[in-house]
Write a protein that holds these residues in place. Structure first.
Motif, PDB file in Angstrom:
ATOM      1  N   ARG A   1       0.870  -1.187   0.000  1.00  0.00           N
ATOM      2  CA  ARG A   1       0.000   0.000   0.000  1.00  0.00           C
ATOM      3  C   ARG A   1       0.900   1.227   0.000  1.00  0.00           C
ATOM      4  O   ARG A   1       1.645   1.467   0.945  1.00  0.00           O
ATOM      5  N   ASN A   2       0.819   2.004  -1.087  1.00  0.00           N
ATOM      6  CA  ASN A   2       1.697   3.179  -1.235  1.00  0.00           C
ATOM      7  C   ASN A   2       3.155   2.799  -0.981  1.00  0.00           C
ATOM      8  O   ASN A   2       3.879   3.473  -0.236  1.00  0.00           O
ATOM      9  N   LYS A   3       3.565   1.671  -1.591  1.00  0.00           N
ATOM     10  CA  LYS A   3       4.948   1.167  -1.566  1.00  0.00           C
ATOM     11  C   LYS A   3       5.383   0.650  -0.192  1.00  0.00           C
ATOM     12  O   LYS A   3       6.565   0.365   0.013  1.00  0.00           O
TER      13      LYS A   3
ATOM     14  N   LYS B   1      -2.683   3.764  -3.302  1.00  0.00           N
ATOM     15  CA  LYS B   1      -2.346   2.876  -4.421  1.00  0.00           C
ATOM     16  C   LYS B   1      -1.882   1.523  -3.877  1.00  0.00           C
ATOM     17  O   LYS B   1      -0.919   1.452  -3.113  1.00  0.00           O
ATOM     18  N   PHE B   2      -2.576   0.474  -4.299  1.00  0.00           N
ATOM     19  CA  PHE B   2      -2.248  -0.896  -3.891  1.00  0.00           C
ATOM     20  C   PHE B   2      -1.595  -1.621  -5.070  1.00  0.00           C
ATOM     21  O   PHE B   2      -2.048  -1.489  -6.218  1.00  0.00           O
ATOM     22  N   THR B   3      -0.550  -2.385  -4.785  1.00  0.00           N
ATOM     23  CA  THR B   3       0.126  -3.194  -5.801  1.00  0.00           C
ATOM     24  C   THR B   3       0.487  -4.544  -5.199  1.00  0.00           C
ATOM     25  O   THR B   3       0.600  -4.690  -3.977  1.00  0.00           O
TER      26      THR B   3
ATOM     27  N   LEU C   1      -3.461  -0.221  -8.108  1.00  0.00           N
ATOM     28  CA  LEU C   1      -4.912  -0.350  -7.965  1.00  0.00           C
ATOM     29  C   LEU C   1      -5.402   0.758  -7.032  1.00  0.00           C
ATOM     30  O   LEU C   1      -4.890   0.908  -5.918  1.00  0.00           O
ATOM     31  N   VAL C   2      -6.369   1.530  -7.498  1.00  0.00           N
ATOM     32  CA  VAL C   2      -6.954   2.593  -6.683  1.00  0.00           C
ATOM     33  C   VAL C   2      -8.441   2.286  -6.529  1.00  0.00           C
ATOM     34  O   VAL C   2      -9.146   2.058  -7.518  1.00  0.00           O
ATOM     35  N   PHE C   3      -8.906   2.303  -5.291  1.00  0.00           N
ATOM     36  CA  PHE C   3     -10.281   1.926  -4.998  1.00  0.00           C
ATOM     37  C   PHE C   3     -11.078   3.143  -4.527  1.00  0.00           C
ATOM     38  O   PHE C   3     -10.544   4.059  -3.891  1.00  0.00           O
ATOM     39  N   THR C   4     -12.355   3.115  -4.836  1.00  0.00           N
ATOM     40  CA  THR C   4     -13.272   4.125  -4.301  1.00  0.00           C
ATOM     41  C   THR C   4     -13.599   3.765  -2.859  1.00  0.00           C
ATOM     42  O   THR C   4     -13.972   2.632  -2.558  1.00  0.00           O
ATOM     43  N   VAL C   5     -13.427   4.744  -1.971  1.00  0.00           N
ATOM     44  CA  VAL C   5     -13.680   4.516  -0.544  1.00  0.00           C
ATOM     45  C   VAL C   5     -14.982   5.222  -0.181  1.00  0.00           C
ATOM     46  O   VAL C   5     -15.097   6.445  -0.303  1.00  0.00           O
TER      47      VAL C   5
END
Length: 548
Positions: free
Chosen positions: A163-165, A208-210, A226-230
């Motif tokens: 999450r965010n590296k 950003k999730f990877t 991957l960016v999600f709507t919260v």
């Protein structure tokens, strides 16, 4: 039989005396691999034959000296193996089943040697593939975000979520990561699948999730971010004025209500002067506002009216009433006071000008003069509003001759100048004919000139007049320049004579006073030292002044 016995003897001796080590060769899945015999240090001239085998009982091939290679009928290798000049074993299309120990047995004339080699087969995993992807997270609710998958690896690949590296680890609460490794029965290669279950917080907005695939035989491979709507509920609303102020009467004012929840509400309540208005948008416009619209405005959620916000709105206004307008006509010497009545929503600024000159204060006239005439401008401003008022002040008066003089002109000419004040501008009438000229100056003053050639002694009169009255003065004019000088001499003598008479009168008054004082002293019988002497000196001084 004798030969077999000899070989058996030699093998026994070799196994008792040699110290052998196990080497390792790495081979890529599907490639051709070369397994060396004693690292290629076998001398061909000393070799009787060489045999390659695997595990304990698996025979692959035999190479006799000066003979062709014999390949055993092992189904695993009969079509995939060969031997090189240095006795290295070549295997094509390496598979996972080839991951075992191969032994090179070398029979010399007097010895038998074995060189075991471990073949390790590897394969680089595929790039990460994201599956079962969701798009929305809800705060406080565990959500399976995605699966990350990598195939065809040996050994099995490792997968790490970021999450965010920053790497994520299962914590048993907000983060749960499940990893599975499946081996394909046909190929023996592994597929690694990692599933991320995550409980979102507000800080995950735009995070950003990877996922990253890691393997000993390749560089790390990252998935696309991957960016999600919260989604989260509204906790507060904000009301703002979209239109640019300050606002004046007649303007339109737009209010905008926003909420910090996601997704945002589709409708809001607006409270206009205490009246609730529900609209299916987040804006409300007040049209053609007046000063009555000044006040506090509010908005709230439709389903939670206790979540509310407010904003003040001020409608600026400026009303100015002037006591005098247009053209103001006043008489010379009269008084005039200008009154300005201002009603405004704030503190106004007032400035005055006469023509282009700025005045320090509001004009007030106790006794009007001609110089007060002019165009006056008053500007009252406040918060972007401005009211301008102008008026013309005209000071009138009947003409007055301020001066009438004569000057020597060219040759035998005389120039008479009649200086007058008055408004409207007076006209002039001379009692004699001549060449007229006129020069106008400010503040109602005008100078009229008349050039004449007198034939003798004249008395010339100047008459100035306007609709309010007239004035007249006369002057004596001589024909010759010397007469002018005689007149001037007579004037000077008269002045000197007047001064002498004034001195004589003062001396006489003082003498009479002193005489009376002495008589008073004799009557009382008083004597003062030096009084007789002082009286004589005073009498002598008075006699001298009288003679002068």
């Amino acid at each position: 039989m004798h030969r077999i016995a000899l070989l058996t003897c030699l093998l026994t001796v070799s196994l008792m005396n040699q110290v052998s080590g196990l080497g390792t060769v790495m081979g890529k899945y599907g490639d051709t691999i070369e397994i060396p015999c004693n690292n290629g240090r076998v001398v061909e001239a000393e070799v009787t034959f060489v045999k390659w085998k695997y595990d304990k009982d698996g025979n692959i091939l035999v190479k006799n000296q000066d003979q062709n290679t014999t390949v055993f009928s092992d189904v695993n290798y009969k079509n995939r193996v060969s031997i090189k000049q240095d006795f290295s074993l070549v295997i094509t299309q390496v598979a996972m089943t080839d991951q075992r120990t191969f032994t090179c047995m070398v029979v010399l004339r007097e010895d038998i040697l074995e060189y075991p080699v471990q073949l390790a087969v590897y394969n680089v995993p595929s790039e990460p593939q994201i599956t079962n992807l969701t798009t929305v997270m809800e705060i406080g609710k565990p959500t399976t975000l995605a699966q990350c998958r990598s195939e065809g690896a040996n050994p099995a690949a490792n997968i790490t979520w970021f999450r965010n590296k920053t790497p994520l680890m299962t914590d048993g609460a907000a983060i749960k990561i499940t990893t599975n490794v499946d081996v394909d029965k046909a190929t023996g290669l592994s597929t690694t699948t990692s599933t991320l279950e995550y409980t979102a917080v507000k800080g995950d907005i735009d995070a950003k999730f990877t996922c990253q695939v890691q393997h000993i035989k390749s560089a790390n491979m990252d998935s696309s971010p991957l960016v999600f709507t919260v989604n989260y509920p509204t906790e507060k609303v904000n009301l703002q004025v979209v239109s640019q102020g300050p606002f004046k009467e007649g303007d339109n004012v737009t209010l905008k209500c926003t909420a910090d929840g996601n997704p945002p509400p589709s409708s809001y309540n607006f409270y206009i002067k205490g009246e609730k208005k529900t609209v299916d948008s987040n804006t409300y416009t007040l049209t053609s506002v007046t000063r009555e619209n000044t006040g506090e405005y509010q908005c709230s959620l439709v389903d939670h009216e206790d979540i509310v916000a407010s904003v003040p709105i001020t409608v600026e206004y400026l009303d100015v009433v002037f006591s005098s307008t247009g053209k103001i006509v006043k008489k010379l010497g009269e008084s005039l006071e200008m009154n300005v009545d201002v009603k405004a929503s704030g503190a106004p600024q007032t400035s005055w000008k006469k023509g282009n000159a700025k005045l320090n204060s509001q004009p007030k006239f106790d006794k009007l003069m001609y110089s007060d005439s002019g165009v006056y401008e008053c500007v009252v401003s406040m918060a972007g509003l401005k009211k301008t008022h102008t008026f013309e002040l005209v000071v009138e008066g009947s003409p007055v001759i301020k001066n009438l003089i004569k000057e020597r002109g060219e040759g035998m000419t005389k120039v008479l100048k009649c200086v007058a004040e008055g408004f409207p501008k007076p006209t002039v009438q001379w009692s004699v004919n001549g060449s007229n000229a006129e020069s106008v100056s400010e503040h109602g003053k005008v100078t009229y000139s008349l050039t004449i050639v007198p034939n003798g002694n004249l008395s010339v009169s100047c008459t100035v007049s306007n609709v309010l009255g007239f004035d007249i003065k006369s002057i004596n004019v001589s024909a010759h320049q010397k007469d002018e000088k005689s007149d001037q001499t007579i004037l000077a003598v008269g002045i000197v004579f007047g001064l002498m008479l004034a001195v004589l009168a003062i001396g006489l008054a003082y003498w009479l006073y002193m005489k009376k004082f002495r008589q008073g002293s004799w009557k009382t019988g008083e004597k003062e030292d030096g009084s007789t002497e002082e009286s004589k000196k005073l009498e002598e001084n008075q006699s001298q002044k009288a003679d002068v």
